[in-house]
Structures are given as structure tokens and as C-alpha cells.
Design a protein around this motif. Structure first.
Motif, PDB file in Angstrom:
ATOM      1  N   ASP A  58      32.540-103.652 -63.490  1.00 44.73           N
ATOM      2  CA  ASP A  58      31.742-103.876 -63.791  1.00 44.73           C
ATOM      3  C   ASP A  58      30.788-102.638 -64.514  1.00 44.73           C
ATOM      4  OD1 ASP A  58      32.606-106.171 -63.251  1.00 44.73           O
ATOM      5  OD2 ASP A  58      32.016-106.343 -60.800  1.00 44.73           O
ATOM      6  N   TYR A  59      29.665-103.103 -65.282  1.00 44.66           N
ATOM      7  CA  TYR A  59      28.587-101.989 -65.573  1.00 44.66           C
ATOM      8  C   TYR A  59      27.438-102.846 -64.827  1.00 44.66           C
ATOM      9  CZ  TYR A  59      26.260 -98.923 -69.047  1.00 44.66           C
ATOM     10  OH  TYR A  59      25.810 -97.282 -68.481  1.00 44.66           O
ATOM     11  N   PRO A  60      26.683-101.484 -63.627  1.00 42.11           N
ATOM     12  CA  PRO A  60      25.642-102.468 -63.548  1.00 42.11           C
ATOM     13  C   PRO A  60      24.800-102.423 -64.344  1.00 42.11           C
ATOM     14  CG  PRO A  60      25.902-100.040 -62.509  1.00 42.11           C
ATOM     15  CD  PRO A  60      27.130-100.442 -63.711  1.00 42.11           C
ATOM     16  N   ASN A  61      23.414-103.788 -64.075  1.00 37.19           N
ATOM     17  CA  ASN A  61      22.266-104.596 -65.022  1.00 37.19           C
ATOM     18  C   ASN A  61      23.079-104.528 -66.396  1.00 37.19           C
ATOM     19  OD1 ASN A  61      20.822-104.381 -63.187  1.00 37.19           O
ATOM     20  ND2 ASN A  61      20.235-101.958 -63.708  1.00 37.19           N
ATOM     21  N   ALA A  62      23.827-104.592 -66.770  1.00 35.20           N
ATOM     22  CA  ALA A  62      24.863-105.317 -67.927  1.00 35.20           C
ATOM     23  C   ALA A  62      24.111-106.424 -68.192  1.00 35.20           C
ATOM     24  CB  ALA A  62      25.876-105.708 -67.670  1.00 35.20           C
ATOM     25  N   GLN A  63      23.413-106.737 -70.135  1.00 37.08           N
ATOM     26  CA  GLN A  63      23.146-107.569 -70.588  1.00 37.08           C
ATOM     27  C   GLN A  63      23.851-109.190 -70.273  1.00 37.08           C
ATOM     28  OE1 GLN A  63      20.726-107.914 -72.680  1.00 37.08           O
ATOM     29  NE2 GLN A  63      20.239-105.647 -71.945  1.00 37.08           N
ATOM     30  N   PRO A  64      23.258-109.872 -70.618  1.00 30.06           N
ATOM     31  CA  PRO A  64      24.394-111.723 -69.774  1.00 30.06           C
ATOM     32  C   PRO A  64      25.088-111.399 -71.454  1.00 30.06           C
ATOM     33  CG  PRO A  64      21.303-111.581 -70.708  1.00 30.06           C
ATOM     34  CD  PRO A  64      21.789-110.206 -71.137  1.00 30.06           C
ATOM     35  N   HIS A  65      26.406-111.845 -70.883  1.00 31.40           N
ATOM     36  CA  HIS A  65      27.614-112.489 -70.946  1.00 31.40           C
ATOM     37  C   HIS A  65      28.324-111.094 -72.171  1.00 31.40           C
ATOM     38  CE1 HIS A  65      25.971-116.192 -72.897  1.00 31.40           C
ATOM     39  NE2 HIS A  65      24.494-115.572 -72.580  1.00 31.40           N
ATOM     40  N   MET A  66      27.522-109.927 -71.135  1.00 28.75           N
ATOM     41  CA  MET A  66      28.356-108.543 -70.876  1.00 28.75           C
ATOM     42  C   MET A  66      29.896-108.852 -70.154  1.00 28.75           C
ATOM     43  SD  MET A  66      27.641-104.977 -72.035  1.00 28.75           S
ATOM     44  CE  MET A  66      29.131-103.842 -70.371  1.00 28.75           C
ATOM     45  N   ILE A  67      31.171-108.900 -70.158  1.00 27.94           N
ATOM     46  CA  ILE A  67      32.108-109.425 -68.373  1.00 27.94           C
ATOM     47  C   ILE A  67      31.995-108.331 -68.026  1.00 27.94           C
ATOM     48  CG2 ILE A  67      34.224-109.373 -68.139  1.00 27.94           C
ATOM     49  CD1 ILE A  67      34.255-111.629 -70.335  1.00 27.94           C
ATOM     50  N   GLY A  68      32.212-106.226 -68.817  1.00 29.27           N
ATOM     51  CA  GLY A  68      32.380-105.301 -68.717  1.00 29.27           C
ATOM     52  C   GLY A  68      32.935-104.516 -69.401  1.00 29.27           C
ATOM     53  N   VAL A  69      33.516-103.271 -69.114  1.00 27.83           N
ATOM     54  CA  VAL A  69      32.985-102.395 -69.810  1.00 27.83           C
ATOM     55  C   VAL A  69      34.902-101.778 -69.570  1.00 27.83           C
ATOM     56  CG1 VAL A  69      31.648-101.453 -70.493  1.00 27.83           C
ATOM     57  CG2 VAL A  69      32.582-100.400 -68.329  1.00 27.83           C
ATOM     58  N   PHE A  70      35.678-101.455 -70.671  1.00 28.31           N
ATOM     59  CA  PHE A  70      36.806-101.198 -70.528  1.00 28.31           C
ATOM     60  C   PHE A  70      37.220 -99.439 -71.913  1.00 28.31           C
ATOM     61  CE2 PHE A  70      36.998-103.732 -74.466  1.00 28.31           C
ATOM     62  CZ  PHE A  70      38.204-104.042 -75.035  1.00 28.31           C
ATOM     63  N   SER A  71      38.414 -99.618 -70.911  1.00 26.69           N
ATOM     64  CA  SER A  71      38.512 -98.112 -72.173  1.00 26.69           C
ATOM     65  C   SER A  71      39.821 -98.347 -73.209  1.00 26.69           C
ATOM     66  CB  SER A  71      39.044 -96.865 -71.392  1.00 26.69           C
ATOM     67  OG  SER A  71      39.211 -95.932 -71.837  1.00 26.69           O
ATOM     68  N   SER A  72      39.367 -98.677 -74.879  1.00 22.77           N
ATOM     69  CA  SER A  72      40.485 -98.629 -75.472  1.00 22.77           C
ATOM     70  C   SER A  72      40.008 -97.111 -76.392  1.00 22.77           C
ATOM     71  CB  SER A  72      39.097 -99.352 -76.860  1.00 22.77           C
ATOM     72  OG  SER A  72      39.831 -99.802 -77.819  1.00 22.77           O
ATOM     73  N   ARG A  73      41.027 -96.539 -75.935  1.00 19.67           N
ATOM     74  CA  ARG A  73      41.476 -95.332 -77.154  1.00 19.67           C
ATOM     75  C   ARG A  73      40.630 -93.931 -76.800  1.00 19.67           C
ATOM     76  NH1 ARG A  73      43.175 -97.094 -82.903  1.00 19.67           N
ATOM     77  NH2 ARG A  73      44.575 -99.294 -82.783  1.00 19.67           N
ATOM     78  N   GLU A  74      40.741 -93.880 -75.805  1.00 21.94           N
ATOM     79  CA  GLU A  74      39.162 -93.171 -74.167  1.00 21.94           C
ATOM     80  C   GLU A  74      37.911 -93.337 -74.913  1.00 21.94           C
ATOM     81  OE1 GLU A  74      41.053 -91.056 -72.606  1.00 21.94           O
ATOM     82  OE2 GLU A  74      43.099 -92.464 -73.339  1.00 21.94           O
ATOM     83  N   ILE A  75      37.738 -94.534 -75.590  1.00 24.79           N
ATOM     84  CA  ILE A  75      36.173 -94.721 -75.999  1.00 24.79           C
ATOM     85  C   ILE A  75      35.921 -95.935 -75.344  1.00 24.79           C
ATOM     86  CG2 ILE A  75      34.332 -95.807 -77.208  1.00 24.79           C
ATOM     87  CD1 ILE A  75      36.617 -94.973 -79.433  1.00 24.79           C
TER      88      ILE A  75
END
Length: 329
Positions: A58-75
Motif C-alpha cells: 500500500d502507498y500512503p495517500n495514493a491517487q484513486p484507482h492506484m492499488i499499490g506499488v510493486f518492484s519491477s526489475r528493481e524499479i
């Protein structure tokens, strides 16, 4: 299709007016309980890979429709609920779904989808502008439509979606009137008032940003929604110049064009124009979210004067000044 399919090996030839799209699906939940399959597409060149849904944080204060963040090839990569952004009612649960990981505009993003179908290699001639299906406007999120096997595949405006979800990264933040690197004295603005630039982009969102930036600096603008419309208008301009017995530079002074567009792509447009004596010296700048080193090389080999990647809209006015007035960028 392999769920971890990498697209790095897929390239289209310079100026062939062809592209490859990945067809994907979203399942729409109907009020009576059934589902309806909706068909969408994205240019292969924008896709890094297609993967199963990863673990997200989960990402704090995320924009609507943003589920969260993940790591894609270290990004660190945001995961966007595409159906939610498109306001498509959907069933709960994401574990059986897939993610399209995109890489353009120097950003990596993930888009949650239900399934991937296949890759289609098609001609831009067969890619239709959506204006005959929809009333085009700045809120439009469909830039093109492809007919395949009796269904309509909607090509989405991913630049607009990303700008909506990441407003801090949007080109809308740029204001030429407060850019001290751009000469806005009355003499220079008057010089630009006598010059006309054609702006070609299938995204109404991007097209209006370029148009506003250049016109705020003084340039007159002719706007076109795809390469086909641009080519037709340029042929009309050529006809007018011939009829009046004046050089075409009296009527058009430069062209700024996107790469991927319905009917005729930007590379093919450059190739067609450079094959004609009358447009051989017209400054042409390619402005794209896909301006890799390879695409820049293709554009320059076809005769473009220069290229800009879409986040660099702040370079647009000085680049036009450079090629129209022979001023240093």
C-alpha cells in the motif's frame, strides 16, 4: 501468450506504417449478474512485459484507482486499477488477473487487466480514429479503434491515464509564460506571429498541451488528429502555394508530429514528406513517448530534424525557434 512475454525483441521497420498491438480484455460486471468482455489494445512498443499479479505494498495517500506499488526489475512501480479508472463495474478479486507493465515517457507503470489475448500486426491504415464512434474531446481516453474478427478493439490513451493518476509528473505543469529560458519579448513574439506550425497527435490531451505551449509563445497552429489528416492538409497547403506562386514556407514553417497514430504513423508521414521536393527543407520534429535511441535513429534517418521525448515539452518553443529562425536551442 506467455504471461511473462517480453517485447524488447519486437521492432517495426522505419516508415512501413505498421505496428503491433497487444489485445487485452476487461470483464464488465453486468447488473443482472453476468459479465461482458471489453476489448482493448496497447502498442507493443510501450509494453515491457505481461505478468501475473505481483505482491503489492500500500502507498500512503495514493491517487484513486492506484492499488499499490510493486518492484519491477528493481524499479518501484505503481499498479493502476484500469477498470476502475475507466469506470467499468468489475467483480471482486484480483489474484486470477494479469498486469501489463508499461515503459514510456521515462516511467514504468503497471495496469491491472483480466486477460491478454494475442499480438496483432496491423497497418496504421487499418487503425481508425475514434471520432466517428465518439464525440472527441479532451476527456477522451480512446485514441484509436481497430476492427478485428467482428469486434472493436479500443486503443487507450495511456499518457492521459498516467497524467491523471500522477498529476505531479504531468506535462500540464509546464507553463511557457514563466519559463525564463524562452524569449518572450515583444519583438520575438511578433516574429513567431508570422509563422505557422502544424501539430499532429492522436491524443487530444497531448495535442492541446503542445498547441497551448507554442501559441502562448506566439506561433500560429494548425492541429491534426493523425498522420492521414496532416498529409491531406499539407497537400492542400502545397496546392495553395502552387496556385499563388509562392514557396510553401509562406504558408507552413514546421511540423511537430507524434510517432504512433491512426491511418498514417509519424515515421511514414516524415518519409512521404521528405520524398517530395516541396517539403524537403520543412523543419520536422518528432515528439513521442517512445523516443528510444533506436526510434530517434529511425526518425533522423528518414529525414526528421530532431526528436523530443514527451516529458520534455519545455524544449518545444526553443526547438521551433532554432529550426525556423536558425537560433541556437
Amino acid at each position: 501468450m506467455d504471461q511473462n512475454h517480453s517485447t524488447s525483441s519486437i521492432l517495426t521497420e522505419s516508415g512501413t506504417n505498421e505496428l503491433e498491438i497487444i489485445e487485452f480484455h476487461l470483464e464488465k460486471q453486468l447488473p443482472e449478474g453476468g459479465t461482458k468482455r471489453c476489448y482493448y489494445g496497447i502498442n507493443v512498443a510501450k509494453v515491457r512485459e505481461v505478468i501475473r499479479v505481483p505482491e503489492t505494498t500500500d502507498y500512503p495517500n495514493a491517487q484513486p484507482h492506484m492499488i499499490g506499488v510493486f518492484s519491477s526489475r528493481e524499479i518501484l512501480t505503481p499498479l493502476v486499477d484500469l477498470a476502475g479508472w475507466l469506470e467499468i463495474p468489475k467483480a471482486n478479486g484480483i489474484q486470477s488477473k494479469y498486469v501489463i507493465v508499461t515503459d514510456f515517457n521515462r516511467m514504468t507503470n503497471g495496469f491491472l487487466i483480466d486477460n491478454v489475448s494475442r499480438i496483432h500486426r496491423i497497418s496504421w491504415n487499418d487503425v481508425e480514429s475514434p471520432s466517428q464512434f465518439l464525440e472527441a474531446g479532451e476527456q477522451d481516453c480512446v485514441v484509436a479503434v481497430v476492427r478485428k474478427e467482428g469486434r472493436l478493439i479500443m486503443i487507450l490513451d495511456f499518457e492521459k491515464i498516467i497524467a491523471d493518476i500522477n498529476p505531479e509528473l504531468s506535462m500540464e505543469k509546464y507553463d511557457v509564460t514563466v519559463d525564463r529560458s524562452v524569449n518572450l519579448n515583444q519583438k520575438m513574439v511578433s516574429k513567431r506571429n508570422a509563422k505557422t506550425v502544424m501539430v499532429v497527435d492522436d491524443s487530444a490531451f497531448i495535442r492541446s498541451l503542445i498547441q497551448d505551449t507554442l501559441s502562448s509563445a506566439g506561433y500560429n497552429i494548425i492541429a491534426c488528429k493523425d498522420g492521414g489528416e496532416a498529409y491531406e492538409k499539407l497537400m492542400n497547403i502545397k496546392g495553395s502555394a502552387d496556385a499563388e506562386g509562392v514557396p510553401v514556407s509562406e504558408l507552413i514553417n514546421a511540423v511537430v508530429t507524434d510517432v504512433e497514430m491512426p491511418r498514417m504513423d509519424g515515421m511514414h508521414l516524415v518519409k512521404r514528406l521528405r520524398d517530395m521536393e516541396v517539403f524537403r527543407d520543412t523543419p520536422i520534429v518528432m515528439f513521442s513517448s517512445l523516443m528510444s535511441d533506436d526510434n530517434r535513429h529511425k526518425a533522423m534517418s528518414l529525414g526528421a530534424n530532431d526528436t523530443i521525448t514527451k516529458p520534455e515539452i519545455g524544449r518545444m518553443v526553443s526547438m521551433m525557434d532554432k529550426y525556423i529562425f536558425d537560433l541556437d536551442d
